[in-house]
Design an enzyme around this catalytic site. Structure first.
Site, PDB file in Angstrom:
ATOM      1  N   ASP A 132       0.803  -1.357  -0.027  1.00  0.00           N
ATOM      2  CA  ASP A 132      -0.035   0.019  -0.056  1.00  0.00           C
ATOM      3  C   ASP A 132       1.041   1.320  -0.042  1.00  0.00           C
ATOM      4  O   ASP A 132       1.785   1.387   0.606  1.00  0.00           O
ATOM      5  CB  ASP A 132      -0.891  -0.033   1.108  1.00  0.00           C
TER       6      ASP A 132
ATOM      7  N   ASP B 258      -9.741  -6.259  -1.863  1.00  0.00           N
ATOM      8  CA  ASP B 258      -8.802  -5.878  -0.614  1.00  0.00           C
ATOM      9  C   ASP B 258      -9.830  -5.315   0.316  1.00  0.00           C
ATOM     10  O   ASP B 258     -10.303  -4.350   0.122  1.00  0.00           O
ATOM     11  CB  ASP B 258      -7.795  -4.858  -1.137  1.00  0.00           C
TER      12      ASP B 258
END
Ligand code: DX5
Ligand code: ZN
Length: 214
Positions: free
Chosen positions: A34, A172
């Site tokens: 991320d 996700d």
């Protein structure tokens, strides 16, 4: 065949090298990374320098999930990290197509990310330019949130929309063993897991997650 993608955001950063080694020992193919800027999302995580350093210490394929305002300002640096897969939030820029072109020109796999409130239909004219669609199953930015059930319908509809094209579906957020099974059944190929893997028993959890989607 569906795959589990560990999200390094959930790892113990004080032991990052050991965490990477653990994932490699468990034959992980793709690591989800991320990139958060504190503006597009409230959190801040992993800039291009940190990603490049992790990449050097690993043989895994890197899947960088850009959560950035003005991704066009950072895309060159993200490409330079060496990441093989790079995704951009549809909502984060008026220039999604431009960014996808940059990713593809650099020879990487290009993904578009959809927030929970964004319908898959916005991708209609981008389908020839993308390798994967990342469906957020929580609101991006914070770990430990609850999976949004409506996402199951969205995964199924996305699967229909891509029809025979060679486009993978990634999910996700908030995935545990039960949800991994459900999203796989709905059509997900790449299943990101953070908190449900990096817990007190990571090896056991990781293996259980993988066997749940066999
Ligand atoms: C959140 C990130 C996720 C996060 C998922 O915005 O995009 O990759 O690590 O964590 P869990 O699986 O704990 O929801
Ligand atoms: Zn992510």
């Amino acid at each position: 065949m569906a795959q589990i993608l560990p999200s390094v955001f959930g790892a113990n950063l004080l032991r990052l090298q050991d965490e990477i080694q653990f994932l490699e020992n468990e034959q992980t193919e793709i690591l989800h990374v991320d990139l958060m800027d504190g503006t597009y999302v409230s959190n801040i995580a992993f800039g291009p320098n940190q990603i490049a350093a992790m990449k050097k210490a690993s043989t895994m394929t890197f899947d960088v999930h850009m959560m950035l305002a003005n991704p066009e300002r950072h895309i060159d640096d993200v490409i330079k990290t060496g990441a093989e897969m790079i995704s951009v939030h549809y909502e984060s820029t008026p220039h999604v197509h431009f960014i996808l072109q940059k990713i593809k020109k650099a020879g990487r796999k290009a993904g578009v990310v959809l927030n929970p409130g964004t319908p898959e239909s916005v991708l209609e004219y981008l389908l020839d330019d993308i390798d994967y669609i990342l469906i957020m199953t929580i609101n991006p930015g914070q770990p430990g949130q609850t999976f949004i059930e409506k996402s199951i319908e969205k995964i199924k509809n996305t699967k229909k929309m891509i029809a025979g094209r060679n486009i993978k579906i990634e999910v996700d957020g908030g995935v545990n063993i039960d949800i991994a099974k459900k999203v796989k059944q709905a059509g997900a190929d790449l299943i990101v897991v953070g908190g449900a893997l990096f817990n007190d028993t990571p090896q056991e959890s990781y293996r259980a997650l993988k066997s749940a989607i066999q």
